[in-house]
Design a protein around this motif. Sequence first.
Motif: not given
Length: 140
Positions: A67-72, A78-86, A104-107
């Motif tokens: 959820f944090e990655g979606h907010a970012q 984008i780079e911060q969201a990808c890092s959070t999702w990693q 994961v599908r939502s990502m």
Amino acid sequence: MSRPQTQHTSVRGSGGGASRLARITAATPTGGSPRQSVRGRAEALREADRARELAATGEVAALSATFEGHAQLSQGRIEQACSTWQGALDAMTGVRSSQIVKAVRSMRTDLAQFHARGARPAAELDERTRAWLRLEGATA
């Protein structure tokens, strides 16, 4: 008179605590004194509860990071969201639930537009999410 050892069998029930107790009881050896047998079963129940709590904690952490990655991403980071999702994918190791698969599908859905534009972090994460879904038996 000694009692025979119990066969290791799986007892399937409707999914509640009674079926878990039945599985543990069925797999617990019955040799020795009755008190030892009860202690062994109690310890097995405590271990099962600890494992369930750890899995639940991992799921909550993974979903929170998702959820944090979606907010970012919605803020254009984008780079911060990808890092959070990693990190979220790391937290998902060993955790299985329909909520995790949906996350994961939502990502992947959110990453598609950035991947199409050639954003390297999005492409790398998309590949990792696709591999994760394959390993989990979900279609990528």
